[in-house]
Design an enzyme around this catalytic site. Sequence first.
Site, mmCIF file in Angstrom:
data_model
loop_
_atom_site.group_PDB
_atom_site.id
_atom_site.type_symbol
_atom_site.label_atom_id
_atom_site.label_comp_id
_atom_site.label_asym_id
_atom_site.label_seq_id
_atom_site.Cartn_x
_atom_site.Cartn_y
_atom_site.Cartn_z
ATOM 1 N N ASP A 37 38.802 17.367 -111.680
ATOM 2 C CA ASP A 37 40.346 18.046 -112.415
ATOM 3 C C ASP A 37 41.039 18.594 -113.901
ATOM 4 O O ASP A 37 40.170 17.915 -114.314
ATOM 5 C CB ASP A 37 41.322 17.443 -110.943
ATOM 6 C CG ASP A 37 42.575 18.124 -110.548
ATOM 7 O OD1 ASP A 37 42.377 20.081 -111.106
ATOM 8 O OD2 ASP A 37 43.400 17.519 -110.503
ATOM 9 N N ASN A 39 40.615 21.851 -114.816
ATOM 10 C CA ASN A 39 40.466 23.138 -115.333
ATOM 11 C C ASN A 39 41.537 23.969 -116.281
ATOM 12 O O ASN A 39 41.622 24.757 -117.133
ATOM 13 C CB ASN A 39 39.349 23.779 -114.523
ATOM 14 C CG ASN A 39 37.980 22.865 -114.971
ATOM 15 O OD1 ASN A 39 37.757 21.829 -114.930
ATOM 16 N ND2 ASN A 39 37.425 23.402 -113.368
ATOM 17 N N ARG A 41 44.510 23.472 -116.312
ATOM 18 C CA ARG A 41 45.912 23.516 -117.358
ATOM 19 C C ARG A 41 45.007 23.557 -118.876
ATOM 20 O O ARG A 41 45.468 23.763 -119.488
ATOM 21 C CB ARG A 41 46.203 21.881 -117.001
ATOM 22 C CG ARG A 41 47.252 21.942 -115.719
ATOM 23 C CD ARG A 41 47.698 20.190 -115.603
ATOM 24 N NE ARG A 41 46.545 20.077 -114.405
ATOM 25 C CZ ARG A 41 46.522 18.499 -114.389
ATOM 26 N NH1 ARG A 41 47.003 18.368 -114.478
ATOM 27 N NH2 ARG A 41 45.257 18.777 -112.813
ATOM 28 N N TRP A 42 44.166 22.409 -118.828
ATOM 29 C CA TRP A 42 43.098 23.188 -120.358
ATOM 30 C C TRP A 42 43.133 24.756 -120.714
ATOM 31 O O TRP A 42 43.611 24.356 -122.293
ATOM 32 C CB TRP A 42 41.046 22.598 -119.282
ATOM 33 C CG TRP A 42 40.215 22.253 -121.233
ATOM 34 C CD1 TRP A 42 40.247 21.245 -121.436
ATOM 35 C CD2 TRP A 42 39.751 24.104 -121.453
ATOM 36 N NE1 TRP A 42 39.954 21.758 -123.287
ATOM 37 C CE2 TRP A 42 39.148 23.196 -122.897
ATOM 38 C CE3 TRP A 42 39.465 25.175 -121.339
ATOM 39 C CZ2 TRP A 42 38.151 23.652 -123.343
ATOM 40 C CZ3 TRP A 42 38.763 25.414 -121.897
ATOM 41 C CH2 TRP A 42 38.194 25.047 -122.935
ATOM 42 N N ARG A 50 42.648 30.393 -116.193
ATOM 43 C CA ARG A 50 42.155 29.213 -116.261
ATOM 44 C C ARG A 50 40.420 29.296 -115.695
ATOM 45 O O ARG A 50 39.929 28.388 -115.305
ATOM 46 C CB ARG A 50 43.042 29.356 -114.432
ATOM 47 C CG ARG A 50 44.361 29.159 -114.365
ATOM 48 C CD ARG A 50 45.243 28.993 -112.655
ATOM 49 N NE ARG A 50 44.431 28.328 -111.872
ATOM 50 C CZ ARG A 50 44.735 27.101 -111.180
ATOM 51 N NH1 ARG A 50 45.608 26.570 -112.570
ATOM 52 N NH2 ARG A 50 43.328 25.919 -110.940
ATOM 53 N N THR A 83 38.211 22.372 -99.192
ATOM 54 C CA THR A 83 38.734 23.538 -98.504
ATOM 55 C C THR A 83 40.368 23.682 -98.469
ATOM 56 O O THR A 83 40.421 24.493 -97.442
ATOM 57 C CB THR A 83 38.346 22.434 -97.017
ATOM 58 O OG1 THR A 83 39.236 21.565 -97.278
ATOM 59 C CG2 THR A 83 36.548 22.874 -96.535
ATOM 60 N N GLU A 84 40.800 23.433 -99.184
ATOM 61 C CA GLU A 84 41.853 23.815 -99.212
ATOM 62 C C GLU A 84 42.541 24.600 -100.669
ATOM 63 O O GLU A 84 42.903 25.392 -100.832
ATOM 64 C CB GLU A 84 43.175 22.715 -100.003
ATOM 65 C CG GLU A 84 43.257 21.592 -98.360
ATOM 66 C CD GLU A 84 42.243 20.720 -98.006
ATOM 67 O OE1 GLU A 84 41.274 20.227 -98.622
ATOM 68 O OE2 GLU A 84 42.932 21.024 -97.024
ATOM 69 N N ASN A 85 41.367 24.665 -101.746
ATOM 70 C CA ASN A 85 41.583 25.947 -102.810
ATOM 71 C C ASN A 85 41.184 27.568 -102.406
ATOM 72 O O ASN A 85 41.395 28.027 -102.898
ATOM 73 C CB ASN A 85 39.910 25.229 -104.011
ATOM 74 C CG ASN A 85 40.329 24.564 -104.228
ATOM 75 O OD1 ASN A 85 39.238 23.382 -104.799
ATOM 76 N ND2 ASN A 85 41.534 24.218 -104.663
ATOM 77 N N ARG A 88 43.623 29.102 -103.071
ATOM 78 C CA ARG A 88 44.503 30.191 -104.642
ATOM 79 C C ARG A 88 43.984 31.376 -104.478
ATOM 80 O O ARG A 88 43.704 32.225 -103.782
ATOM 81 C CB ARG A 88 43.016 29.585 -105.364
ATOM 82 C CG ARG A 88 43.144 27.810 -105.733
ATOM 83 C CD ARG A 88 42.758 27.394 -106.655
ATOM 84 N NE ARG A 88 42.680 25.509 -106.383
ATOM 85 C CZ ARG A 88 42.081 24.997 -108.059
ATOM 86 N NH1 ARG A 88 41.900 25.499 -109.092
ATOM 87 N NH2 ARG A 88 42.654 24.135 -108.468
#
Length: 268
Positions: A37, A39, A41-42, A50, A83-85, A88
């Site tokens: 986790d 990526n 924000r980086w 992103r 499965t929640e991604n 996006r």
Amino acid sequence: MSPAAPVYDEPYDHPSGARPPQLPRPTIPRHVAVVMDGNGRWANQRGLPRTAGHEAGEAALLDVVAGALQIGVTHLSAYAFSTENWKRSPEEVRFLMGFSRSVLRRQRDTLNAWGVRIVWIGREQRLWSSVIKELKEAEELTRSNTRMTLYMCVNHGGRAEIVDGVREIVAAARAGRVSPRSITESSFRGWLNDPDMPDVDLFLRTSGEQRTSNFLLWEAAYAELVFVPELWPDVDRVVLWRAITEYARRDRRYGGAVDAPQDPAAGS
Ligand code: IPE
Ligand code: IPE
Ligand code: MG
């Protein structure tokens, strides 16, 4: 005569020359599950979109696999797409689909040479067929490797995996192949994505977030949780080894207890 043990290439060394910590073998986790986790924000911290963070995460994954091999972890699960991604933006989802495909294509030969068996964990529903094809090709290429199993968790969700298992059991029960009374915790395990996956020992999440985000819910029921602040693209094998050192200090009791009163006179 038994066949000769397979010979695999050694992974490349860490650029600093760092070597894995010397820990007693029984304290090394067998199965490490990683929530990769941070990526987005980086990248955003660097004024980048992103997707640049996802790209930078590829090298982190490879370094962590190298470090897992060096310290003797035999099962590593990488949470690549949940499965929640799907929530996006369409652009990010599209990028992540294409990116999963190209990472597999770029890295499969290296992983194969290192003796890594790639196994896909996840749901077919909604997942791009080109990604499924790439996952299956990587599985086929690496199927006889025995040094480490790398579970690529793509379109995985712990709840989805459990519900899919329940659906299959209900269908089998209806067909008279399973009796409800025969279902136990250990037999239920056989209805999940990979019946041979060992329970998760160390559950590692990067980026400072302290939640499981629906990752391997059944398999990680008794995992030791370690949260580290590094954003995924900044992670390397040294971060993994530090987390394993923390894991090695934990007292895993699984609900049991040992009665050992201390002598109050002895001080602390
Ligand atoms: C993890 O990084 C990668 C995936 C979920 C695919 P994120 O994309 O969640 O990055 P943050 O958490 O928003 O920084
Ligand atoms: C979990 O990270 C999923 C993956 C790393 C693939 P997320 O960034 O999607 O999870 P939340 O939104 O913080 O729960
Ligand atoms: Mg995230």
